[in-house]
Design a protein around this motif. Structure first.
Motif, PDB file in Angstrom:
ATOM      1  N   PRO A 139       0.732  -1.227   0.137  1.00 12.03           N
ATOM      2  CA  PRO A 139      -0.030   0.121  -0.033  1.00 12.03           C
ATOM      3  C   PRO A 139       0.902   1.186   0.088  1.00 12.03           C
ATOM      4  CG  PRO A 139       0.010  -1.039   2.267  1.00 12.03           C
ATOM      5  CD  PRO A 139       0.837  -1.657   1.204  1.00 12.03           C
ATOM      6  N   PRO A 140       0.441   2.319  -0.323  1.00 13.87           N
ATOM      7  CA  PRO A 140       1.339   3.633  -0.718  1.00 13.87           C
ATOM      8  C   PRO A 140       1.620   3.995   1.024  1.00 13.87           C
ATOM      9  CG  PRO A 140      -1.201   3.700  -1.481  1.00 13.87           C
ATOM     10  CD  PRO A 140      -1.066   2.546  -0.974  1.00 13.87           C
ATOM     11  N   SER A 141       0.568   3.946   1.814  1.00 11.51           N
ATOM     12  CA  SER A 141       1.031   4.127   3.292  1.00 11.51           C
ATOM     13  C   SER A 141       1.057   3.050   4.052  1.00 11.51           C
ATOM     14  CB  SER A 141       0.233   5.347   3.705  1.00 11.51           C
ATOM     15  OG  SER A 141      -1.190   4.831   3.692  1.00 11.51           O
ATOM     16  N   PRO A 142       1.583   2.684   5.159  1.00 13.27           N
ATOM     17  CA  PRO A 142       1.418   1.595   6.167  1.00 13.27           C
ATOM     18  C   PRO A 142       0.274   1.554   6.678  1.00 13.27           C
ATOM     19  CG  PRO A 142       3.199   3.132   6.920  1.00 13.27           C
ATOM     20  CD  PRO A 142       2.713   3.579   5.267  1.00 13.27           C
ATOM     21  N   GLY A 143      -0.390   0.463   6.748  1.00 11.00           N
ATOM     22  CA  GLY A 143      -1.560   0.445   7.921  1.00 11.00           C
ATOM     23  C   GLY A 143      -1.254  -0.034   9.075  1.00 11.00           C
ATOM     24  N   PRO A 144      -2.235  -0.475   9.956  1.00  8.34           N
ATOM     25  CA  PRO A 144      -1.873  -0.592  11.277  1.00  8.34           C
ATOM     26  C   PRO A 144      -0.625  -1.433  11.708  1.00  8.34           C
ATOM     27  CG  PRO A 144      -4.344  -0.778  10.980  1.00  8.34           C
ATOM     28  CD  PRO A 144      -3.598  -0.697   9.678  1.00  8.34           C
ATOM     29  N   ALA A 145      -0.060  -1.390  12.444  1.00 16.93           N
ATOM     30  CA  ALA A 145       1.052  -2.178  12.672  1.00 16.93           C
ATOM     31  C   ALA A 145       0.830  -3.582  13.003  1.00 16.93           C
ATOM     32  CB  ALA A 145       2.039  -1.467  13.736  1.00 16.93           C
ATOM     33  N   GLN A 146       1.649  -4.381  12.266  1.00 16.91           N
ATOM     34  CA  GLN A 146       1.384  -5.974  12.569  1.00 16.91           C
ATOM     35  C   GLN A 146       2.752  -6.677  12.780  1.00 16.91           C
ATOM     36  OE1 GLN A 146      -1.099  -6.679   9.096  1.00 16.91           O
ATOM     37  NE2 GLN A 146      -3.054  -7.384  10.396  1.00 16.91           N
ATOM     38  N   PRO A 147       3.408  -6.364  13.877  1.00 19.03           N
ATOM     39  CA  PRO A 147       4.668  -6.745  13.978  1.00 19.03           C
ATOM     40  C   PRO A 147       5.022  -8.088  14.164  1.00 19.03           C
ATOM     41  CG  PRO A 147       3.742  -5.829  16.159  1.00 19.03           C
ATOM     42  CD  PRO A 147       2.814  -5.543  15.112  1.00 19.03           C
ATOM     43  N   CYS A 148       3.937  -9.056  14.328  1.00 18.18           N
ATOM     44  CA  CYS A 148       4.260 -10.436  14.485  1.00 18.18           C
ATOM     45  C   CYS A 148       4.314 -11.121  13.097  1.00 18.18           C
ATOM     46  CB  CYS A 148       3.396 -10.851  15.375  1.00 18.18           C
ATOM     47  SG  CYS A 148       3.714 -10.319  17.210  1.00 18.18           S
ATOM     48  N   GLN A 149       4.033 -10.311  11.897  1.00 24.79           N
ATOM     49  CA  GLN A 149       3.749 -11.264  10.847  1.00 24.79           C
ATOM     50  C   GLN A 149       5.036 -11.014  10.040  1.00 24.79           C
ATOM     51  OE1 GLN A 149       0.544  -9.622   8.515  1.00 24.79           O
ATOM     52  NE2 GLN A 149      -1.086 -10.345  10.114  1.00 24.79           N
ATOM     53  N   VAL A 150       5.479 -11.975   9.482  1.00 21.20           N
ATOM     54  CA  VAL A 150       6.629 -12.250   8.693  1.00 21.20           C
ATOM     55  C   VAL A 150       6.182 -12.677   7.117  1.00 21.20           C
ATOM     56  CG1 VAL A 150       8.820 -13.201   8.181  1.00 21.20           C
ATOM     57  CG2 VAL A 150       7.887 -13.065  10.770  1.00 21.20           C
ATOM     58  N   SER A 151       6.727 -11.664   6.206  1.00 19.23           N
ATOM     59  CA  SER A 151       6.550 -11.949   4.878  1.00 19.23           C
ATOM     60  C   SER A 151       7.811 -12.615   4.086  1.00 19.23           C
ATOM     61  CB  SER A 151       6.037 -10.704   3.877  1.00 19.23           C
ATOM     62  OG  SER A 151       5.105  -9.956   4.601  1.00 19.23           O
ATOM     63  N   SER A 152       7.385 -13.709   3.312  1.00 20.91           N
ATOM     64  CA  SER A 152       8.622 -14.364   2.722  1.00 20.91           C
ATOM     65  C   SER A 152       8.342 -14.074   1.267  1.00 20.91           C
ATOM     66  CB  SER A 152       8.751 -15.681   2.769  1.00 20.91           C
ATOM     67  OG  SER A 152       9.446 -16.337   4.317  1.00 20.91           O
ATOM     68  N   LEU A 153       9.370 -13.399   0.542  1.00 17.91           N
ATOM     69  CA  LEU A 153       9.546 -13.085  -0.796  1.00 17.91           C
ATOM     70  C   LEU A 153      10.567 -13.562  -1.532  1.00 17.91           C
ATOM     71  CD1 LEU A 153       9.192  -9.265  -0.351  1.00 17.91           C
ATOM     72  CD2 LEU A 153       7.180 -10.656  -0.504  1.00 17.91           C
ATOM     73  N   SER A 154      10.525 -13.910  -2.791  1.00 23.18           N
ATOM     74  CA  SER A 154      11.636 -14.459  -3.536  1.00 23.18           C
ATOM     75  C   SER A 154      12.216 -13.101  -4.014  1.00 23.18           C
ATOM     76  CB  SER A 154      11.082 -15.111  -4.929  1.00 23.18           C
ATOM     77  OG  SER A 154      10.405 -14.007  -5.695  1.00 23.18           O
ATOM     78  N   GLU A 155      13.433 -13.229  -4.571  1.00 27.85           N
ATOM     79  CA  GLU A 155      14.388 -12.269  -4.867  1.00 27.85           C
ATOM     80  C   GLU A 155      13.668 -11.430  -6.249  1.00 27.85           C
ATOM     81  OE1 GLU A 155      17.795 -13.151  -7.496  1.00 27.85           O
ATOM     82  OE2 GLU A 155      17.508 -15.180  -6.917  1.00 27.85           O
ATOM     83  N   ARG A 156      12.991 -12.049  -6.938  1.00 29.70           N
ATOM     84  CA  ARG A 156      12.308 -11.602  -8.013  1.00 29.70           C
ATOM     85  C   ARG A 156      11.168 -10.732  -7.771  1.00 29.70           C
ATOM     86  NH1 ARG A 156       9.721 -15.601 -11.879  1.00 29.70           N
ATOM     87  NH2 ARG A 156      11.842 -15.847 -12.744  1.00 29.70           N
TER      88      ARG A 156
END
Length: 746
Positions: free
Chosen positions: A501-518
Motif C-alpha cells: 500500500p502507498p502508506s502503511p496500515g496498522p502495525a502488525q509486528p508479528c507477521q513475517v512475509s517471505s518474498l523471492s528475490e524476483r
C-alpha cells in the motif's frame, strides 16, 4: 619458526609432537588409522596416508581450524562411530568448505590431549604478532615444497640457485642482479653459500618495508624513535579523534619489542611495524569487533544473518543434507536457519530439498543441533524458518520435538502483551528460539485464503504446488496446519505480501512475509519507499529464486537497501555474495544482528534506495603495497602472480562502483602500486567496501587471490593493513594489503 618456549614444555603439545595413531572415520566401512603429528613450527599437523601402497604425507594448518569437539558431537561420529566410546572421539572442524575430520584415539587420554593441545595452539596463534607470522613465512612449507626449504641437497647451506628457488616459493621473481647483490652482502664467509644467521639476515632484509620506514621517519625525527607525543601526533594524523597521550603510551607498552625503548616510553621501527600489523592498526575498527550497538530495539530494527536451504552442504539437486551444515552456519553467526520439513518413515519428519536427490536427515536431529550449537558464538535469538510440507500428524510430532528438545529455549508465548505494538529486542530474547511458520486461526492472506509458509508455492518459481504435495496433504489436509505447530508461531507468523500500500496500515509486528528475490526487486523498482516503510514495522524475509538449481546466490545488498531483515543466502556457496554477507555481519561482535541505519528504522521515513539524493561523502583509498600474497599454483615453482587490486563499493544503486589499479608483473611478495581510487557516495551508512586482489591475465579472466569486505562505517581512516581472506573465508595470513583511507563529508 619453532614453538614458543612457553608451549614446548606443555605435556599435550609434546605428545602431539611425538605423534599419534588416530583412526579416521568416514563411513561404516571406511575407517583407517593414520599417523598424525604436530610439526616443529606449531602451526601445522602432518598426517600420513597411502596411495597404491606408497605413503603420502599431507598437512592441515592450525589457523584453519574452526573448533575441536570431543565426543559424538558430529553427524559422522554419531552415525559411523557409535561403537567407539565418546571419550575417545574428537571432531576437528575447519573454516571454509573443508570437511570435518572425525577421529578416534586409542585412549580417552590421547583424545583429550589432542583436543586440549590444538586449543592451546589456536589460542597461541591468535595471540601471535603479525611480525612473528611474517618471520616464519619464507621457511619451508611442507604443503608445497618437496624438501626442507629450497635446500635441494639438504646440507643446511643455500647456494644462490637455491636462494632463487626460495624466492619462487614465496611468490617473488626478483631481479637477478639485485638478488645476487643481496646474496653477496649476506655471505659473510665468502663461500658462495648462506647458512644459519646469514639466511636469517637475507630473509630479514627481504622483509624490509621501505614505505613503513618512510612513514616512521616522517614522525620520528632525527633520533629515529617515536616518543609518546610523536606517536600521538601520528594517531591524530590517522584521524583517531579520541586518541590520548595515555593511549599512545599504552600502544608502546603493547607493541614495542625492545625493553630499553619500552622503559623510556619510546617506539622503534620494529614496534611501529608491529602496531600497524596488529588488529588496532587494521582496516576494521577494533571497537566494532565487540557488541557495540544498542541491542534493546525491536527485532525489526536489525539486519539478521539468514541462511537458505541451511541443511545442504552442496547443490540443491543432488547434494548432501547434514546437521553439520547447521553447525557451520551457526559458527558463521547465522541467526535464521531454514528447515524444509517433509513426511518421513516411521512417523518421523525429515528435512531435505523435496523432489530432488538430496539426502534426508531427521527433523529431530536438526533440532538437537540447534539446541547444542545455536548459542555458542552469539547469545542472541535464533529463528527457525519452517517450510512445512507435512501432514497434521507429523506436524504434531514436529511440535513435540521442538518443545521437548529445546525446552525453555523455545518461545511458546508472548513475553508481555498478547497483542504487542512492536517485537521484543534481541536483548530480551537472549538464548531463545523463535519459530517462523503458519498461524491458526485467523491467519488469512489478502486474497482470503489461508497463508502458506511454503515459499515455492507462494511464488511458483521452483516446482508447482501440486507436484510438491505429499499424499497426506492431498484433499482436505492440503495447506492445513496442526494446532500444536500453530501455537509455536508466536512472533514470526507467516503472511503473504502481494502488494504494497502507498502508506502503511496498522502495525502488525508479528507477521513475517517471505518474498523471492524476483518479487523483492519488483517492489524495490515500483515502490521503493513503501517497501522500506513496510520493513520498518515488520520482518521481511527474502530468499533465492527456485530456478537457481546450482545453489547460487543473489546480491544481498539490494535487499538490505530496502531494510529487509532476513536476507537468506546459500551459506554453502562461496562467492562475492557471501563475502558481502560476511562483511555485513563482521561487526557487532559477529553476533548475527546489525542495527539498521536510522533511515530504515523510522516508520515515516522518506528514504528510497532508488533516489538517495546527491553525493555527500567522498571515499579516497590510496593502494600502496601488498605483502606475501599466496601462490595460486603451488605445483609450479615458476608460477608468480601479477597482482592487481580492485576496490568495490556495494550500496544503493547510485553508489555501486568499482575501480582497480594496474597490475604488477611477477611479484606476489611485496608488490607496490601507490595508486589512488576515489568514490562519491550518496548513502554511506549502507555501503560495504570490498577489497579484492586478483592475478592479472591478458587472455582469460583474472584469477582470484584474496579479498576482505567490511562496512564503510567500520573502516578506519589513515594508514591501514587489510588482512586478506580466501575464497571460502579462511584467513590468508600473513597476506595483507597496505592502504591509506580518507573519508570526507561534504
Amino acid at each position: 619458526m619453532p614453538i614458543p618456549a612457553g608451549l614446548t614444555e606443555d605435556e599435550d603439545v609434546r605428545a602431539m609432537l611425538r605423534g599419534s595413531q588416530l583412526r579416521k572415520i568416514r563411513s561404516h566401512t571406511w575407517q583407517k588409522e593414520r599417523l598424525y603429528q604436530l610439526q616443529e613450527d606449531g602451526l601445522s599437523v602432518w598426517f600420513q596416508r597411502r596411495f597404491r601402497h606408497a605413503p603420502s604425507r599431507h598437512i592441515f594448518l592450525v589457523q584453519h581450524i574452526e573448533a575441536v569437539r570431543q565426543g559424538h558431537q558430529s553427524e559422522g561420529l554419531r552415525r559411523f562411530g557409535a561403537s567407539f566410546p565418546p571419550a575417545r572421539c574428537l571432531t576437528i572442524t575447519f573454516r571454509g568448505r573443508r570437511k570435518n575430520l572425525d577421529l578416534v584415539a586409542r585412549s580417552a587420554e590421547e583424545a583429550q590431549c589432542w583436543a586440549r593441545g590444538l586449543d592451546k595452539l589456536r589460542v597461541r596463534l591468535e595471540a601471535m604478532s603479525q611480525r612473528e607470522r611474517l618471520d616464519q613465512y619464507p621457511s619451508w612449507d611442507p604443503a608445497t615444497c618437496p624438501g626442507p626449504g629450497a635446500d635441494s641437497n639438504q646440507d643446511s647451506k643455500m647456494s644462490f640457485k637455491e636462494i632463487k628457488s626460495l624466492l619462487c616459493m614465496v611468490n617473488v621473481d626478483m631481479n637477478d642482479m639485485y638478488a645476487y647483490r643481496l646474496f653477496k652482502e649476506c655471505d659473510r664467509s665468502g663461500d658462495e653459500r648462506l647458512e644459519g644467521t646469514e639466511i636469517e639476515e637475507f630473509v630479514r632484509r627481504l622483509l624490509k618495508r621501505p614505505e613503513l620506514e618512510e612513514l616512521f621517519c616522517k614522525f620520528s625525527g632525527e633520533d629515529h624513535v617515536l616518543s609518546a607525543p610523536e606517536l600521538l601526533e601520528f594517531l591524530e594524523a590517522q584521524g583517531e579523534a579520541g586518541a590520548t597521550l595515555a593511549h599512545a603510551r599504552q600502544l608502546i607498552q603493547t607493541y614495542e619489542l625492545h625493553e630499553t625503548a619500552k622503559h623510556h616510553e619510546l617506539m622503534t621501527l620494529d614496534g611501529f611495524m608491529m602496531y600497524l600489523l596488529s588488529p588496532e592498526g587494521a582496516a576494521l575498527d577494533p571497537a566494532h569487533t565487540c557488541v557495540f550497538q544498542d541491542m534493546g530495539q525491536p527485532l525489526t530494527h536489525y539486519f539478521i544473518s539468514s541462511s537458505h536451504n541451511t541443511y545442504l552442504t552442496d547443490s540443491q539437486i543432488g547434494g548432501l543434507s547434514s546437521t553439520e551444515a547447521y553447525v557451520r552456519a551457526f559458527a558463521q553467526g547465522c541467526r535464521c536457519v531454514e528447515l524444509d520439513c517433509w513426511e518421513g518413515p516411521g512417523g518421523e519428519p525429515v528435512i531435505y530439498h523435496g523432489h530432488t536427490l538430496t539426502s534426508k536427515i531427521l527433523f529431530r536431529d536438526v533440532v538437537q543441533a540447534v539446541r547444542d550449537h545455536a548459542f555458542k558464538l552469539s547469545p542472541y535469538p535464533v529463528i527457525l524458518s519452517l517450510e512445512n510440507h507435512c501432514g497434521l500428524e507429523q506436524q504434531a510430532v514436529m511440535a513435540h520435538h521442538l518443545r521437548t528438545i529445546l525446552g525453555d529455549m523455545l518461545v511458546t508465548e508472548a513475553l508481555g502483551a498478547q497483542d504487542p505494538k512492536e517485537l521484543p529486542s534481541p536483548e530480551q530474547l537472549k538464548g531463545r528460539v523463535l519459530v517462523k511458520g503458519k498461524k491458526l486461526p485467523g491467519s488469512w492472506g489478502e486474497d482470503g485464503r489461508p497463508v502458506s509458509d511454503r515459499e515455492e508455492e507462494e511464488d511458483g518459481e521452483a516446482v508447482g504446488a501440486a507436484q510438491r504435495r505429499t499424499p497426506s496433504q492431498s484433499g482436505s489436509q492440503a495447506g492445513q496446519i496442526s494446532p500444536e505447530l500453530s501455537a509455536l508461531a508466536v512472533y514470526c507468523c507467516a503472511t503473504r505480501l502481494q502488494t504494497l500500500p502507498p502508506s502503511p496500515g496498522p502495525a502488525q509486528p508479528c507477521q513475517v512475509s517471505s518474498l523471492s528475490e524476483r518479487k523483492a526487486r519488483k517492489f524495490l523498482r515500483e515502490a521503493g519507499n513503501s517497501f522500506v516503510r513496510h520493513s520498518a514495522c515488520q520482518l521481511t524475509r527474502v530468499y533465492p529464486l527456485g530456478l537457481r538449481v546450482n545453489s547460487a546466490n543473489y546480491s544481498p545488498q539490494e535487499m538490505w537497501n530496502a531494510g529487509c531483515q532476513l536476507v537468506a543466502l546459500n551459506f554453502q556457496t562461496p562467492g562475492y555474495e557471501m563475502d558481502l554477507n560476511t562483511g555485513r555481519f563482521l561487526v557487532n561482535g559477529r553476533c548475527g544482528y546489525v542495527l539498521k541505519p536510522p533511515c530504515l528504522r523510522q516508520l515515516d521515513t522518506a528514504f528510497d534506495p532508488g533516489c538517495p539524493g546527491p553525493p555527500n561523502t567522498t571515499l579516497t583509498i590510496q593502494v600502496l603495497t601488498a605483502q606475501q600474497l599466496p601462490k595460486l599454483n603451488a605445483e609450479k615453482p615458476s608460477s608468480i602472480v601479477d597482482p592487481l587490486v580492485r576496490v568495490e563499493i556495494h550500496g544503493v544503486p547510485a553508489d555501486c562502483a568499482q575501480k582497480e589499479t594496474s597490475h604488477v608483473l611477477n611479484n606476489g611478495f611485496n608488490p607496490s602500486w601507490g595508486q589512488t581510487l576515489r568514490f562519491l557516495l550518496r548513502a554511506p551508512e549502507l555501503a560495504l567496501v570490498r577489497f579484492v586482489v586478483e592475478d592479472y591475465d591478458a587472455t582469460s579472466p583474472n584469477d582470484f587471490v584474496g579479498q576482505f569486505t567490511l562496512p564503510l562505517s567500520s573502516l578506519q581512516q589513515g594508514y591501514r593493513h587489510i588482512h586478506l581472506l580466501s575464497k571460502d573465508g579462511a584467513p590468508l595470513s600473513p597476506a595483507t594489503l597496505f592502504v591509506h583511507v580518507c573519508v570526507q563529508q561534504s
